[in-house]
Design an enzyme around this catalytic site. Structure first.
Site, PDB file in Angstrom:
ATOM      1  N   ARG A  17     -17.460 -18.749  29.591  1.00 18.94           N
ATOM      2  CA  ARG A  17     -16.751 -18.096  30.698  1.00 18.94           C
ATOM      3  C   ARG A  17     -15.236 -18.024  30.502  1.00 18.94           C
ATOM      4  O   ARG A  17     -14.537 -17.346  31.259  1.00 18.94           O
ATOM      5  CB  ARG A  17     -17.073 -18.812  32.016  1.00 18.94           C
ATOM      6  CG  ARG A  17     -18.448 -18.411  32.547  1.00 18.94           C
ATOM      7  CD  ARG A  17     -18.566 -18.741  34.012  1.00 18.94           C
ATOM      8  NE  ARG A  17     -18.832 -20.149  34.235  1.00 18.94           N
ATOM      9  CZ  ARG A  17     -18.454 -20.825  35.322  1.00 18.94           C
ATOM     10  NH1 ARG A  17     -17.767 -20.217  36.272  1.00 18.94           N
ATOM     11  NH2 ARG A  17     -18.748 -22.094  35.452  1.00 18.94           N
ATOM     12  N   GLN A  78     -22.132 -31.868  16.356  1.00 17.14           N
ATOM     13  CA  GLN A  78     -23.427 -31.639  16.995  1.00 17.14           C
ATOM     14  C   GLN A  78     -23.825 -30.201  16.715  1.00 17.14           C
ATOM     15  O   GLN A  78     -23.197 -29.264  17.195  1.00 17.14           O
ATOM     16  CB  GLN A  78     -23.330 -31.865  18.515  1.00 17.14           C
ATOM     17  CG  GLN A  78     -24.675 -31.707  19.213  1.00 17.14           C
ATOM     18  CD  GLN A  78     -24.530 -31.453  20.704  1.00 17.14           C
ATOM     19  OE1 GLN A  78     -23.460 -31.084  21.188  1.00 17.14           O
ATOM     20  NE2 GLN A  78     -25.611 -31.652  21.432  1.00 17.14           N
ATOM     21  N   THR A  84     -26.374 -32.537  26.724  1.00 15.19           N
ATOM     22  CA  THR A  84     -25.412 -33.657  26.741  1.00 15.19           C
ATOM     23  C   THR A  84     -26.015 -34.937  26.155  1.00 15.19           C
ATOM     24  O   THR A  84     -25.303 -35.725  25.520  1.00 15.19           O
ATOM     25  CB  THR A  84     -24.905 -33.923  28.173  1.00 15.19           C
ATOM     26  OG1 THR A  84     -26.051 -34.070  29.035  1.00 15.19           O
ATOM     27  CG2 THR A  84     -24.058 -32.777  28.685  1.00 15.19           C
ATOM     28  N   GLY A 142     -25.119 -31.968  38.906  1.00 18.92           N
ATOM     29  CA  GLY A 142     -26.212 -32.928  39.009  1.00 18.92           C
ATOM     30  C   GLY A 142     -26.060 -33.713  40.300  1.00 18.92           C
ATOM     31  O   GLY A 142     -24.962 -34.162  40.626  1.00 18.92           O
ATOM     32  N   ARG A 340      20.015 -22.845  20.457  1.00 24.06           N
ATOM     33  CA  ARG A 340      18.894 -22.934  19.516  1.00 24.06           C
ATOM     34  C   ARG A 340      18.930 -24.256  18.739  1.00 24.06           C
ATOM     35  O   ARG A 340      19.865 -25.033  18.896  1.00 24.06           O
ATOM     36  CB  ARG A 340      18.927 -21.712  18.601  1.00 24.06           C
ATOM     37  CG  ARG A 340      18.641 -20.406  19.379  1.00 24.06           C
ATOM     38  CD  ARG A 340      18.864 -19.185  18.514  1.00 24.06           C
ATOM     39  NE  ARG A 340      18.151 -19.305  17.255  1.00 24.06           N
ATOM     40  CZ  ARG A 340      18.465 -18.645  16.139  1.00 24.06           C
ATOM     41  NH1 ARG A 340      19.499 -17.819  16.132  1.00 24.06           N
ATOM     42  NH2 ARG A 340      17.767 -18.812  15.039  1.00 24.06           N
ATOM     43  N   TYR A 373      28.494 -15.396  19.070  1.00 20.24           N
ATOM     44  CA  TYR A 373      27.489 -16.081  18.249  1.00 20.24           C
ATOM     45  C   TYR A 373      28.161 -17.132  17.385  1.00 20.24           C
ATOM     46  O   TYR A 373      29.139 -16.843  16.675  1.00 20.24           O
ATOM     47  CB  TYR A 373      26.746 -15.082  17.347  1.00 20.24           C
ATOM     48  CG  TYR A 373      25.794 -15.766  16.383  1.00 20.24           C
ATOM     49  CD1 TYR A 373      24.757 -16.569  16.870  1.00 20.24           C
ATOM     50  CD2 TYR A 373      25.931 -15.637  15.001  1.00 20.24           C
ATOM     51  CE1 TYR A 373      23.890 -17.220  16.000  1.00 20.24           C
ATOM     52  CE2 TYR A 373      25.064 -16.283  14.126  1.00 20.24           C
ATOM     53  CZ  TYR A 373      24.045 -17.081  14.636  1.00 20.24           C
ATOM     54  OH  TYR A 373      23.190 -17.720  13.781  1.00 20.24           O
TER      55      TYR A 373
END
Ligand code: UD1
Ligand code: CA
Length: 465
Positions: A17, A78, A84, A142, A340, A373
């Site tokens: 999803r 796995q 699970t 569950g 920076r 700069y």
């Protein structure tokens, strides 16, 4: 009571999803991978080892996670993913029977170490302990089925549950602590005769009850701690919850956040006293704000040390990366400044709008206030660096140093072609392109001389014939 704790993190699932190429557990929350939050939390429990079960995108996941200091992190694959229970079975060979296994999910990032410690205390090295929670809408989870005496009898997955069981609002969080020798024996008894044809870890509850062992539920009320990420919407929701917690911690410390809902930390932010942070600021990596620092709205600050009393005006971007950025005490930065890596600014330095500083040291009181700069430069005390001036530090192949000694005044729109040194107290006239070193105290002007022609007649437009 003390027993060794081994942590198993399940992270083999696909995360369909998320609709992403990236494995789900590598999606970032607060700048850190979901599973990294889980591993870092396990490290706080002084776990003996942390074993991560990988499957989908295993190589990426293994490369994307790091072991916290003093934590033994390993990976077990796995393949295929059969549930699970099957996931934890893969880890069992590397677990030792003298300890407790704490099972966590790589997609549940915000569990607190104290909650897991409380669960381990309930387990006490000998019981099966489940982390549970009451949910207004328990769909998909569950369910914790309890007997007449309130004792836990089983976890029934939503898809296997009867109507009556679906009405139960107490759910299993996916987190359990279980003595490893019991876990090993129970996992050997699993089957996949259920609605999903999977090996359910949750069936160990059934076995514990059959073996006459008590199952303990540690029931919490804070749903965020067991919330999983299955979709971008849930990730965004947990991100806000996480940020709100970080904001609340800082507010408690006395940091004045203009709006805790418009504030993001993706790393470590350490603040002194009387720090003020306006809306929509983002802090990344490691950032330190000294006493009395003020940060204006819409600043992004990463890997930087901002010393006491400095003011960072709105829309400033500071990115220190590896070299870091240092802003000295009482400095004024921005608005719209860009610092920076390797920008090292002394006390009372001023960096104004549209000024970029990279890998440069500016001594106390130096100023570059507009459109400039400074790259690979060493700038002395009290230097004034004019609007529109730049260091030409790159010859197309190599970078070179510019040295601007103390008390130099560089006029507007100058180009200092490196390598070059401007001697102390010198002045560079506006519009000069400086290619040679200048002596201390000298005025250097390097531009076309001005010519003015009196009574100059501009051409007039010719009439069409
Ligand atoms: C699981 C629990 C459910 C609980 C819920 C809480 C089981 C059978 N059910 O359900 O009781 O309410 O979590 O969120 O355990 N994973 C693997 N390999 C697999 C299958 C899953 O590593 O073969 C990993 C996933 O990547 C994920 C975690 O295990 O990190 C949980 O898997 P998921 O499919 O989300 O379990 P749920 O069905 O939600
Ligand atoms: Ca889940």
């Amino acid at each position: 009571m003390s027993f060794p704790v081994d942590v198993v993190v399940m992270a083999a699932g696909k995360g369909t999803r998320m609709k992403s190429q990236r494995p789900k557990v590598l999606h970032r929350l607060g700048g850190r991978a979901l599973a990294q939050h889980v591993i870092d939390c396990a490290a706080r429990l002084s776990a003996r080892r942390v074993v991560v079960i990988t499957g989908h995108g295993a190589e990426q996941v293994e490369a994307g996670l790091a072991a916290p200091a003093a934590t033994a992190l390993s990976f077990v694959r796995q393949e295929p993913q059969l549930g699970t229970g099957h996931a934890v079975q893969q880890a069992v060979p590397v677990l030792q029977d003298d300890g407790v296994t704490l099972v966590l999910s790589g997609d549940v990032p915000l569990t607190q170490a104290a909650t897991l410690q409380a669960l381990l205390d309930v387990c006490a090295g000998q019981h099966l302990a489940l982390l549970t929670l009451d949910m207004p809408d328990p769909t998909g989870y569950g369910r914790i089925v309890r007997g007449d005496g309130g004792e836990v009898c089983a976890i029934v997955e939503h898809k296997d549950a009867s109507e009556a069981q679906r009405a139960i609002r107490e759910i299993y969080s996916g987190i359990m602590a279980v003595p490893t020798r019991l876990l090993r024996a129970w996992l050997a008894r699993l089957d996949n005769r259920n609605a999903q044809g999977e090996y359910y870890l949750t069936d160990v509850v059934k076995f514990a009850v059959a073996d006459g062992l008590a199952v303990h539920a540690h029931r919490i009320t804070d749903a965020v701690q067991v919330a999983g990420v299955n979709s971008p919407a849930q990730l965004a929701e947990l991100e806000r919850a996480y940020q709100r917690r970080r904001a609340d911690e800082l507010l408690v410390q006395g940091v004045r956040l203009a709006d805790p809902a418009r504030f993001d930390v993706r790393g470590e932010l350490v603040c002194g006293q009387d720090v003020e942070i306006d809306v929509n600021c983002v802090f990344e990596g490691s950032v330190q704000l000294g006493d009395g620092v003020r940060v204006g709205a819409h600043c992004v600050i990463a890997n930087a040390v901002i010393e006491a009393g400095a003011v960072i005006h709105p829309f400033t971007h500071i990115e220190g990366e590896k070299a870091g950025v240092k802003v000295g005490a009482g400095a004024l930065i921005g608005p719209f400044a860009r610092l920076r890596p390797g920008a090292d600014l002394g006390p009372e330095v001023h960096i104004g709008n549209f000024v970029e500083v990279k890998n440069s040291t500016l001594a106390a009181g130096a100023k570059a206030n507009h459109l400039a700069y400074l790259g690979d430069a060493i700038v002395g005390e009290r230097v004034n660096y004019g609007a529109g001036s730049i260091t030409a530090n790159y010859d197309g192949a190599n970078k070179h140093r510019t040295v601007i000694e103390a008390d130099v005044h560089v006029g507007s729109n100058c180009v200092l072609v490196a390598p070059v040194t401007i001697g102390a107290g010198g002045t560079v006239g506006a519009g000069s392109t400086i290619t040679k070193d200048t002596a201390p105290g000298a005025l250097s002007v390097a531009r076309g001389k001005q010519v003015s022609i009196a009574n100059w007649q501009r051409p007039v437009k010719q009439k069409k014939a």
